[in-house]
Design a protein around this motif. Structure first.
Motif, short mmCIF file in Angstrom:
data_model
loop_
_atom_site.label_atom_id
_atom_site.label_comp_id
_atom_site.label_asym_id
_atom_site.label_seq_id
_atom_site.Cartn_x
_atom_site.Cartn_y
_atom_site.Cartn_z
N GLU A 52 5.34 5.43 8.66
CA GLU A 52 5.68 6.00 7.49
C GLU A 52 5.18 4.98 6.36
OE1 GLU A 52 8.08 5.18 9.57
OE2 GLU A 52 10.11 4.48 8.12
N GLU A 53 5.06 3.73 6.62
CA GLU A 53 4.24 2.58 5.52
C GLU A 53 2.99 3.42 5.49
OE1 GLU A 53 6.18 -1.42 7.19
OE2 GLU A 53 4.12 -1.20 7.38
N GLY A 54 2.30 3.86 6.32
CA GLY A 54 0.86 4.46 6.11
C GLY A 54 0.60 5.63 5.22
N GLY A 56 2.44 5.92 2.41
CA GLY A 56 2.76 5.16 1.12
C GLY A 56 1.41 4.30 0.91
N LEU A 57 0.89 3.69 2.06
CA LEU A 57 -0.25 2.96 1.83
C LEU A 57 -1.34 3.99 1.31
CD1 LEU A 57 -1.96 0.50 2.42
CD2 LEU A 57 -2.60 1.33 4.59
N ALA A 59 -1.21 6.96 -0.02
CA ALA A 59 -1.01 7.49 -1.64
C ALA A 59 -1.58 6.47 -2.51
CB ALA A 59 0.61 7.92 -1.71
N GLY A 60 -1.05 5.22 -2.19
CA GLY A 60 -1.35 4.33 -3.06
C GLY A 60 -2.72 3.96 -3.35
N ASN A 82 9.79 12.17 5.86
CA ASN A 82 10.30 12.19 4.53
C ASN A 82 9.17 11.82 3.73
OD1 ASN A 82 12.30 12.58 2.55
ND2 ASN A 82 12.34 10.27 2.49
N ALA A 83 8.41 10.67 4.13
CA ALA A 83 7.35 10.27 3.22
C ALA A 83 6.21 11.51 3.00
CB ALA A 83 6.55 9.13 3.69
N MET A 86 6.48 13.39 -0.24
CA MET A 86 5.65 12.94 -1.21
C MET A 86 4.21 13.45 -1.55
SD MET A 86 4.85 9.10 -2.66
CE MET A 86 4.51 8.56 -1.19
N GLU A 89 4.26 17.21 -2.48
CA GLU A 89 4.91 17.22 -3.98
C GLU A 89 3.66 16.81 -4.88
OE1 GLU A 89 6.79 18.58 -5.79
OE2 GLU A 89 6.39 17.29 -7.67
N CYS A 90 3.13 15.65 -4.50
CA CYS A 90 2.19 15.28 -5.37
C CYS A 90 0.64 15.62 -4.96
CB CYS A 90 2.07 13.60 -5.27
SG CYS A 90 3.69 12.94 -5.74
N ARG A 91 0.58 16.55 -4.14
CA ARG A 91 -0.68 16.90 -3.61
C ARG A 91 -1.75 15.57 -3.54
NH1 ARG A 91 -3.42 21.77 -6.14
NH2 ARG A 91 -4.30 22.13 -4.12
N PHE A 92 -1.12 14.67 -2.69
CA PHE A 92 -2.06 13.67 -2.45
C PHE A 92 -2.94 14.05 -1.33
CE2 PHE A 92 1.10 10.58 -4.27
CZ PHE A 92 0.25 9.95 -4.87
N PRO A 93 -4.25 13.90 -1.07
CA PRO A 93 -5.14 14.03 -0.09
C PRO A 93 -4.74 13.26 0.75
CG PRO A 93 -6.33 13.02 -1.68
CD PRO A 93 -5.06 13.38 -2.23
N GLN B 52 8.92 3.62 0.35
CA GLN B 52 7.58 3.54 0.30
C GLN B 52 6.95 2.92 -0.94
OE1 GLN B 52 5.55 4.37 2.85
NE2 GLN B 52 7.45 4.42 3.67
N MET B 55 4.65 -0.26 -0.27
CA MET B 55 3.43 0.24 0.36
C MET B 55 2.54 0.84 -0.53
SD MET B 55 3.52 -1.04 3.34
CE MET B 55 1.83 -0.22 3.84
N MET B 56 3.16 1.83 -1.45
CA MET B 56 2.36 2.36 -2.56
C MET B 56 1.65 1.11 -3.56
SD MET B 56 2.83 5.78 -3.06
CE MET B 56 2.49 6.23 -4.72
N GLY B 59 -1.38 -0.12 -1.19
CA GLY B 59 -2.56 0.69 -1.44
C GLY B 59 -3.11 0.61 -2.59
N LEU B 60 -2.66 0.72 -3.53
CA LEU B 60 -2.94 0.36 -5.01
C LEU B 60 -3.74 -1.06 -5.39
CD1 LEU B 60 -3.58 1.75 -7.66
CD2 LEU B 60 -1.06 1.26 -8.22
N GLY B 177 5.07 15.76 -9.33
CA GLY B 177 4.78 14.73 -8.62
C GLY B 177 2.93 14.97 -8.80
N ALA B 178 2.43 15.97 -8.97
CA ALA B 178 1.00 16.20 -8.91
C ALA B 178 0.67 15.85 -10.37
CB ALA B 178 0.53 17.65 -8.61
N LYS B 181 0.61 12.17 -10.32
CA LYS B 181 -0.57 11.46 -9.69
C LYS B 181 -1.80 11.72 -10.64
CE LYS B 181 -2.92 14.25 -7.52
NZ LYS B 181 -3.25 15.16 -6.41
#
Lengths: 176, 196
Positions: A52-54, A56-57, A59-60, A82-83, A86, A89-93, B52, B55-56, B59-60, B177-178, B181
């Motif tokens: 799951e860390e991956g 968040g990684l 998304a960030g 669960n991750a 996100m 909901e955020c439409r992260f690629p 998370q 970890m966010m 990545g950032l 969320g979208a 982002k």
């Protein structure tokens, strides 16, 4: 293409698609690909303590403008659920390459439940699932998955069949 | 025992004159704290994905090595993703700070005690994982130095700031969320956010 050639082809596809961050939890089937990404100066390979860390990684990294992929084994997919909420909901690629266990000729019964549940779990979380059942199909599937994810803001999982990985015994997994 | 720090005052002090700082706010109280200090396009407040936040931030920080990145999160959220401290330590991003606003409680679920109420020391864990700076902070006089470290110290930087359990008013960021982002990427990347 030689069966052993798919990791090199996938690595080339990642490079061509400007993948800059590669999160991973190791798997025997991903050994070559992890090595190739780790020695590529244009990619930052990030070993994770759990899958799951991956999420968040990734998304960030995207918030910061960088493309990424997550490499993991099917048994780790359940850790990401669960991750992945996100991501949706955020439409992260989001792109993940998953080497399958518990699927084609598995020898370890403990791998079977999560391996068999992997497509359903991804689909339940809104992740598009694409399977590669031949070595030659993996890199094209990854290439298409990256396009789908980054052009259309989707989450995509490429499942690399155990048939491609070819692990049939514990001894073989250890390279003995 | 001296009076505990006020979480809103701590977060406001850390975000004062934030410059080009990029912020990830962990779900629950720390997201509300960051919003109370001023809703900002370059703050990404989380409403879920517990565990998370750090970890966010990693990545950032990897994607934006020239910018300073700050994760503000709670003790319960940090504990849920404790492995992230090891992952961050192994990557050693110089531009990343993780600040835990530690009230030793799960604030959104009935104020149950977290592990930090039973002696678990997050700063020690961060130090053991290779964070260059790792402190537990309990006094307001230590906050200016922490703020300077967030903006300029060679990281990764970690701090657990011990705060009280006084109830504070809800100050909520946008929920979608979208939207969160997209506004973050536009503010950071400009037009490139849309073409990429």
């Amino acid at each position: 293409m030689q069966p052993s050639g798919w990791p090199a082809a996938v690595h080339a596809a990642l490079g061509a698609a400007r993948i800059a961050v590669v999160g991973y939890v190791p798997d025997a089937g991903l050994k070559q690909l992890i090595g190739l990404c780790g020695s590529d100066r244009a990619m930052r390979a990030v070993p994770l303590t759990t899958e799951e860390e991956g999420v968040g990684l990734a998304a960030g990294a995207w918030l910061g403008g960088a493309r990424s992929v997550l490499l993991m084994q099917s048994s780790g997919v359940g850790n990401t659920i669960n991750a992945l909420g996100m991501v949706r909901e955020c439409r992260f690629p989001f792109v993940t390459i998953v080497t399958m266990r518990g699927e084609h000729g598995e020898f370890n019964p403990w791998q079977v439940p999560m391996g068999q549940a992997t497509p359903a779990v991804f689909e339940a979380m809104g992740v598009v699932v694409q399977s590669a059942r031949e070595a030659g199909a993996v890199a094209p599937a990854v290439e298409a998955a990256i396009r789908l994810a980054y052009n259309s803001y989707c989450a995509v999982a490429v499942l690399v069949s155990q048939r491609v990985i070819g692990i049939k015994s514990f001894q073989e997994q250890l390279g003995e | 025992m001296s009076a505990k720090l006020d979480r809103r005052e701590v977060v406001a002090a850390l975000l004062e004159n934030r410059g080009d700082l990029l912020v990830v706010a962990g779900l629950g109280s720390t997201a509300w704290d960051c919003t109370a200090a001023g809703d900002h396009a370059l703050t990404f407040p989380m409403w879920g994905a517990m565990g998370q936040a750090a970890m966010m931030g990693l990545g950032l920080a990897l994607a934006q090595p020239r910018r300073r990145v700050l994760v503000v999160t709670g003790d319960g959220e940090m504990l849920m993703g404790l492995g992230a401290l090891a992952t961050i330590g192994a990557q050693a991003p110089k531009n990343l700070s993780v600040v835990v606003i530690d009230n030793e409680r799960y604030g959104e679920t009935g104020m149950q005690a977290t592990h930090t109420a039973r002696g678990v020391n997050l700063a020690s864990a961060a130090r053991a994982c290779g964070f260059v700076v790792a402190r537990t902070i309990g006094a307001a006089r230590e906050l200016p130095a922490l703020r300077r470290a967030i903006h300029g110290a060679r990281g990764p930087v970690f701090a657990a700031v011990k705060v009280g359990t006084v109830k504070v008013p809800l100050v909520l960021p946008p929920r979608e969320g979208a939207l969160l982002k997209a506004r973050f990427r536009r503010a950071l990347l400009g037009e490139a956010a849309d073409s990429e």
